[in-house]
Design a protein around this motif. Structure first.
Motif, PDB file in Angstrom:
ATOM      1  N   ASN A   1      38.997  38.894  38.638  1.00  0.00           N
ATOM      2  CA  ASN A   1      38.872  37.731  37.762  1.00  0.00           C
ATOM      3  C   ASN A   1      39.458  37.963  36.391  1.00  0.00           C
TER       4      ASN A   1
ATOM      5  N   LEU B   1      21.359  40.212  41.530  1.00  0.00           N
ATOM      6  CA  LEU B   1      20.061  40.051  42.190  1.00  0.00           C
ATOM      7  C   LEU B   1      20.010  40.840  43.482  1.00  0.00           C
TER       8      LEU B   1
ATOM      9  N   LEU C   1      35.237  42.003  42.126  1.00  0.00           N
ATOM     10  CA  LEU C   1      35.349  40.638  41.600  1.00  0.00           C
ATOM     11  C   LEU C   1      35.733  40.645  40.128  1.00  0.00           C
TER      12      LEU C   1
ATOM     13  N   MET D   1      31.840  31.393  37.612  1.00  0.00           N
ATOM     14  CA  MET D   1      31.702  32.709  38.200  1.00  0.00           C
ATOM     15  C   MET D   1      30.327  33.310  37.913  1.00  0.00           C
ATOM     16  N   THR D   2      29.673  32.798  36.899  1.00  0.00           N
ATOM     17  CA  THR D   2      28.411  33.426  36.493  1.00  0.00           C
ATOM     18  C   THR D   2      27.312  33.341  37.552  1.00  0.00           C
ATOM     19  N   PRO D   3      27.125  32.220  38.250  1.00  0.00           N
ATOM     20  CA  PRO D   3      26.068  32.236  39.282  1.00  0.00           C
ATOM     21  C   PRO D   3      26.363  33.211  40.405  1.00  0.00           C
ATOM     22  N   THR D   4      27.634  33.419  40.733  1.00  0.00           N
ATOM     23  CA  THR D   4      27.950  34.412  41.763  1.00  0.00           C
ATOM     24  C   THR D   4      27.592  35.809  41.288  1.00  0.00           C
TER      25      THR D   4
ATOM     26  N   MET E   1      25.337  36.492  39.119  1.00  0.00           N
ATOM     27  CA  MET E   1      23.873  36.559  39.100  1.00  0.00           C
ATOM     28  C   MET E   1      23.335  36.905  40.471  1.00  0.00           C
ATOM     29  N   ASN E   2      23.915  36.280  41.516  1.00  0.00           N
ATOM     30  CA  ASN E   2      23.448  36.581  42.866  1.00  0.00           C
ATOM     31  C   ASN E   2      23.747  38.012  43.266  1.00  0.00           C
ATOM     32  N   ILE E   3      24.889  38.530  42.843  1.00  0.00           N
ATOM     33  CA  ILE E   3      25.220  39.897  43.228  1.00  0.00           C
ATOM     34  C   ILE E   3      24.330  40.887  42.481  1.00  0.00           C
TER      35      ILE E   3
END
Lengths: 98, 175
Positions: free
Chosen positions: A50, A10, A46, A1-4, A6-8
């Motif tokens: 989660n 960003l 999210l 879940m961490t890259p998602t 990070m994108n949010i």
């Protein structure tokens, strides 16, 4: 879940940078403000899904309510600027002269 | 499809770069609408059907329509799009290039090094049949609790919206 996440985050930062830079229109900065609110909504939803904590879904709903109020007031200011100057160009806002 | 949540979040960032590079606001509104659709699908992928549909209704159906009408009132004759000027195109390309490089860097982290970004799992959900009935969705129950535990918050929010309408009328009236 961490890259998602990070994108949010960003996406929030990109909208923040877009709001802080002026080009010619004022309503483009209001659009970037809307983008910030939307990224916050997505991140809070999210997190609530989660961590299996449904009661935390209250926060994005209330965030959306107050973001709608903020949008309404911002657009009303834009309309009054557009009634005074014809367009919402940022270089028209020079009453302070500093 | 694997990695759908990560792909959708990358598309969300690209949509945000699309309106943060400041084209003419009518194109910015288009990019914000597309980003809103992608964000709603992200929320739906994590089991939040109620919250995603509420975002569609309130955000895209309400606020974007109001933005569209207001932008149509305060727009110039030749709106500049993403390809009609070096500033907007440069901002868009820099943003997209940054996102592509970030994605490639994140995908290259094979070990589960949990610094801030650990790519040990992409975060996609797996459907499992555990609970008894699938009729009680978590997010609609949580939103329903707003009217139970958060009674006073509902009153304050409703009053805020009411006063907000009066504020808007007074601002637009001018003198």
């Amino acid at each position: 879940m961490t890259p998602t996440y990070m994108n949010i985050m960003l996406a929030f930062t990109i909208s923040l940078l877009g709001m802080l830079t002026y080009r010619s229109h004022l309503v483009a900065s209001l659009l970037c403000l809307e983008g910030m609110m939307m990224s916050l909504f997505i991140m809070a939803t999210l997190t609530a899904s989660n961590t299996h904590f449904p009661l935390a879904n209250i926060m994005p709903i209330i965030l959306l309510v107050f973001a709608a109020c903020e949008t309404a007031v911002g657009l009303a200011l834009l309309i009054s600027i557009s009634n005074t100057y014809g367009l919402d160009y940022v270089h028209n806002l020079n009453l302070l002269q500093c | 499809m694997a990695y759908i949540l990560f792909t959708l979040s990358v598309l969300l960032v690209m949509g945000f770069v699309g309106f943060s590079s400041k084209p003419s606001p009518i194109y910015g509104g288009l990019a914000l609408t597309v980003s809103g659709v992608v964000g709603c699908v992200i929320v739906l992928n994590c089991g939040g059907g109620y919250m995603g549909l509420m975002m569609f209704l309130v955000y895209l159906g309400g606020m974007m329509v109001v933005f569209g009408y207001t932008t149509a009132m305060a727009i110039e004759e030749y709106p500049e799009t993403w390809g009609s000027g070096l500033e907007v195109l440069g901002g868009l390309l820099v943003g997209l290039m940054m996102e592509v490089m970030l994605v490639l860097w994140v995908l290259s982290l094979n070990e589960a090094v949990v610094v801030v970004v650990g790519f040990s799992d992409t975060g996609d959900w797996v459907i499992f049949e555990g609970e008894g009935s699938g009729l009680i969705r978590g997010d609609s129950i949580g939103a329903g609790a707003l009217y139970d535990y958060g009674r006073w918050l509902v009153v304050v929010a409703g009053w805020t919206l009411f006063v907000g309408v009066y504020v808007v009328i007074e601002i637009v009236r001018g003198n």
